[in-house]
Design a protein around this motif. Structure first.
Motif, PDB file in Angstrom:
ATOM      1  N   SER A   1       0.829  -1.179   0.000  1.00 33.09           N
ATOM      2  CA  SER A   1       0.000   0.000   0.000  1.00 33.09           C
ATOM      3  C   SER A   1       0.880   1.251   0.000  1.00 33.09           C
ATOM      4  O   SER A   1       2.052   1.190   0.324  1.00 33.09           O
ATOM      5  CB  SER A   1      -0.943  -0.019   1.195  1.00 33.09           C
ATOM      6  OG  SER A   1      -0.249   0.194   2.394  1.00 33.09           O
ATOM      7  N   ASP A   3       0.397   5.318   1.259  1.00 37.71           N
ATOM      8  CA  ASP A   3      -0.406   6.392   1.829  1.00 37.71           C
ATOM      9  C   ASP A   3       0.391   7.685   1.718  1.00 37.71           C
ATOM     10  O   ASP A   3       1.406   7.848   2.400  1.00 37.71           O
ATOM     11  CB  ASP A   3      -0.742   6.098   3.287  1.00 37.71           C
ATOM     12  CG  ASP A   3      -1.758   7.081   3.856  1.00 37.71           C
ATOM     13  OD1 ASP A   3      -1.980   8.155   3.242  1.00 37.71           O
ATOM     14  OD2 ASP A   3      -2.329   6.773   4.911  1.00 37.71           O
ATOM     15  N   PRO A   4      -0.028   8.593   0.849  1.00 37.63           N
ATOM     16  CA  PRO A   4       0.744   9.818   0.641  1.00 37.63           C
ATOM     17  C   PRO A   4       0.905  10.661   1.909  1.00 37.63           C
ATOM     18  O   PRO A   4       1.894  11.365   2.059  1.00 37.63           O
ATOM     19  CB  PRO A   4      -0.037  10.573  -0.431  1.00 37.63           C
ATOM     20  CG  PRO A   4      -1.346   9.908  -0.547  1.00 37.63           C
ATOM     21  CD  PRO A   4      -1.219   8.536   0.023  1.00 37.63           C
ATOM     22  N   LYS A   5      -0.030  10.560   2.838  1.00 37.18           N
ATOM     23  CA  LYS A   5       0.060  11.330   4.078  1.00 37.18           C
ATOM     24  C   LYS A   5       1.242  10.887   4.935  1.00 37.18           C
ATOM     25  O   LYS A   5       1.715  11.644   5.771  1.00 37.18           O
ATOM     26  CB  LYS A   5      -1.234  11.189   4.881  1.00 37.18           C
ATOM     27  CG  LYS A   5      -2.430  11.795   4.203  1.00 37.18           C
ATOM     28  CD  LYS A   5      -3.677  11.536   5.012  1.00 37.18           C
ATOM     29  CE  LYS A   5      -4.908  11.892   4.207  1.00 37.18           C
ATOM     30  NZ  LYS A   5      -6.127  11.404   4.825  1.00 37.18           N
ATOM     31  N   GLU A   6       1.693   9.651   4.741  1.00 38.60           N
ATOM     32  CA  GLU A   6       2.804   9.111   5.533  1.00 38.60           C
ATOM     33  C   GLU A   6       4.155   9.352   4.875  1.00 38.60           C
ATOM     34  O   GLU A   6       5.163   8.854   5.350  1.00 38.60           O
ATOM     35  CB  GLU A   6       2.595   7.621   5.770  1.00 38.60           C
ATOM     36  CG  GLU A   6       1.368   7.317   6.600  1.00 38.60           C
ATOM     37  CD  GLU A   6       1.110   5.838   6.747  1.00 38.60           C
ATOM     38  OE1 GLU A   6       1.870   5.019   6.193  1.00 38.60           O
ATOM     39  OE2 GLU A   6       0.127   5.483   7.423  1.00 38.60           O
ATOM     40  N   ASN A   7       4.189  10.100   3.778  1.00 37.51           N
ATOM     41  CA  ASN A   7       5.425  10.333   3.048  1.00 37.51           C
ATOM     42  C   ASN A   7       6.002  11.695   3.399  1.00 37.51           C
ATOM     43  O   ASN A   7       5.271  12.669   3.559  1.00 37.51           O
ATOM     44  CB  ASN A   7       5.158  10.238   1.540  1.00 37.51           C
ATOM     45  CG  ASN A   7       6.391   9.911   0.778  1.00 37.51           C
ATOM     46  OD1 ASN A   7       7.341  10.687   0.766  1.00 37.51           O
ATOM     47  ND2 ASN A   7       6.399   8.757   0.147  1.00 37.51           N
ATOM     48  N   GLN A  13       3.418  13.405  -1.574  1.00 37.33           N
ATOM     49  CA  GLN A  13       2.225  13.638  -0.754  1.00 37.33           C
ATOM     50  C   GLN A  13       1.024  14.040  -1.595  1.00 37.33           C
ATOM     51  O   GLN A  13      -0.111  13.960  -1.137  1.00 37.33           O
ATOM     52  CB  GLN A  13       2.508  14.720   0.293  1.00 37.33           C
ATOM     53  CG  GLN A  13       3.474  14.280   1.367  1.00 37.33           C
ATOM     54  CD  GLN A  13       3.834  15.405   2.320  1.00 37.33           C
ATOM     55  OE1 GLN A  13       3.513  16.572   2.102  1.00 37.33           O
ATOM     56  NE2 GLN A  13       4.535  15.055   3.389  1.00 37.33           N
ATOM     57  N   ASP A  16      -2.247   9.939  -5.362  1.00 35.37           N
ATOM     58  CA  ASP A  16      -3.399   9.197  -4.847  1.00 35.37           C
ATOM     59  C   ASP A  16      -2.933   8.050  -3.958  1.00 35.37           C
ATOM     60  O   ASP A  16      -1.866   7.471  -4.173  1.00 35.37           O
ATOM     61  CB  ASP A  16      -4.219   8.622  -6.003  1.00 35.37           C
ATOM     62  CG  ASP A  16      -4.839   9.698  -6.871  1.00 35.37           C
ATOM     63  OD1 ASP A  16      -5.051  10.823  -6.378  1.00 35.37           O
ATOM     64  OD2 ASP A  16      -5.100   9.411  -8.058  1.00 35.37           O
ATOM     65  N   LYS A  17      -3.774   7.709  -3.010  1.00 35.49           N
ATOM     66  CA  LYS A  17      -3.503   6.581  -2.116  1.00 35.49           C
ATOM     67  C   LYS A  17      -3.644   5.271  -2.893  1.00 35.49           C
ATOM     68  O   LYS A  17      -4.528   5.136  -3.743  1.00 35.49           O
ATOM     69  CB  LYS A  17      -4.487   6.608  -0.947  1.00 35.49           C
ATOM     70  CG  LYS A  17      -4.267   5.514   0.054  1.00 35.49           C
ATOM     71  CD  LYS A  17      -5.229   5.641   1.223  1.00 35.49           C
ATOM     72  CE  LYS A  17      -4.957   4.539   2.219  1.00 35.49           C
ATOM     73  NZ  LYS A  17      -5.852   4.618   3.374  1.00 35.49           N
ATOM     74  N   ARG A  18      -2.752   4.336  -2.619  1.00 42.76           N
ATOM     75  CA  ARG A  18      -2.860   2.982  -3.168  1.00 42.76           C
ATOM     76  C   ARG A  18      -3.249   2.072  -2.010  1.00 42.76           C
ATOM     77  O   ARG A  18      -2.518   1.955  -1.042  1.00 42.76           O
ATOM     78  CB  ARG A  18      -1.525   2.500  -3.750  1.00 42.76           C
ATOM     79  CG  ARG A  18      -1.270   2.907  -5.179  1.00 42.76           C
ATOM     80  CD  ARG A  18      -0.916   4.344  -5.317  1.00 42.76           C
ATOM     81  NE  ARG A  18      -0.319   4.624  -6.621  1.00 42.76           N
ATOM     82  CZ  ARG A  18      -0.095   5.818  -7.074  1.00 42.76           C
ATOM     83  NH1 ARG A  18      -0.411   6.867  -6.365  1.00 42.76           N
ATOM     84  NH2 ARG A  18       0.459   5.997  -8.247  1.00 42.76           N
ATOM     85  N   ASP A  19      -4.418   1.456  -2.113  1.00 40.21           N
ATOM     86  CA  ASP A  19      -4.914   0.610  -1.029  1.00 40.21           C
ATOM     87  C   ASP A  19      -4.093  -0.666  -0.894  1.00 40.21           C
ATOM     88  O   ASP A  19      -3.471  -1.137  -1.852  1.00 40.21           O
ATOM     89  CB  ASP A  19      -6.376   0.237  -1.271  1.00 40.21           C
ATOM     90  CG  ASP A  19      -7.300   1.438  -1.133  1.00 40.21           C
ATOM     91  OD1 ASP A  19      -7.015   2.298  -0.278  1.00 40.21           O
ATOM     92  OD2 ASP A  19      -8.288   1.512  -1.885  1.00 40.21           O
TER      93      ASP A  19
END
Length: 163
Positions: A1, A3-7, A13, A16-19
Motif C-alpha cells: 500500500s 499512503d501519501p500522508k505518511e510520506n 504527498q 493518490d492513495k494505493r490501497d
C-alpha cells in the motif's frame, strides 16, 4: 500500500492513495535432494484491476539434520504484471499535474532475488529462524519517480511456538 500522508517528500504527498492488497493465490513446492523449487501466483482479492504477480524460487538446504536446523542459499525471480506495476508505481497525468512529478506508466517487470535463510529448533515446540535477501529491482519499477532504490534489502527474523 501507499499512503501519501505518511510520506515526507512533498511531491509524493500529492499522489493518490494505493490501497493495501489482500493477496490470494496458488503455491507449489517441489522437493528433491538437489533442492526445492517453489512457484506461486497471486492476485488481489479486493479487485483484479491491480494486476497479479508470480514468483519462482530455488532453495538448497545445507543441513543433513533438517529436523534440528537448516541453512542455505535462495535464488528467485519475481514477475509483476503491467497493471501491478502501474498500480503501485505509475503516476497518472492528473497526479503529475498536481504533484509536479513526471507522469509514468510502466510495463510488466521481472525482479531477481538472492539470499540466505535458515532456522534452528531449540525444542520440539520452539524454533528461531530468519532470512536475508537482496532484490535487484527491474528498471520498469525503478524508472518511476515513486521509486528511490535499484536494490531492496530485506531481513526477516522469527520465533515460533508449536501448539
Amino acid at each position: 500500500s501507499f499512503d501519501p500522508k505518511e510520506n515526507r517528500i512533498a511531491e509524493l504527498q500529492q499522489l493518490d492513495k494505493r490501497d493495501i492488497r489482500i493477496e490470494t493465490g496458488l503455491n507449489y513446492r517441489y522437493r528433491q535432494p538437489w533442492g526445492d523449487i517453489n512457484a506461486e501466483v497471486t492476485l488481489n482479492a479486493r479487485g483484479l484491476d491491480t494486476g497479479y504477480r508470480g514468483a519462482v524460487r530455488y532453495e538448497y538446504g545445507l543441513s543433513k539434520q533438517p529436523l534440528i536446523w537448516q541453512f542455505g542459499p535462495r535464488l528467485g525471480v519475481e514477475y509483476f504484471s503491467e497493471d501491478y506495476v502501474n498500480y503501485f508505481y505509475g503516476i497518472s497525468a492528473r497526479e503529475a499535474q498536481r504533484s509536479g512529478l513526471a507522469a509514468y506508466s510502466g510495463t510488466d517487470s521481472f525482479n531477481l532475488a538472492a539470499g540466505v535463510g535458515g532456522y534452528f529448533r531449540f525444542s520440539e515446540r520452539w524454533t528461531l529462524g530468519g532470512q536475508w535477501n537482496r532484490t535487484f529491482v527491474d528498471e520498469n519499477i525503478t524508472d518511476s519517480p515513486m521509486s528511490a532504490n535499484r536494490d531492496l534489502y530485506t531481513t526477516f527474523i522469527f520465533v515460533s511456538y508449536r501448539f
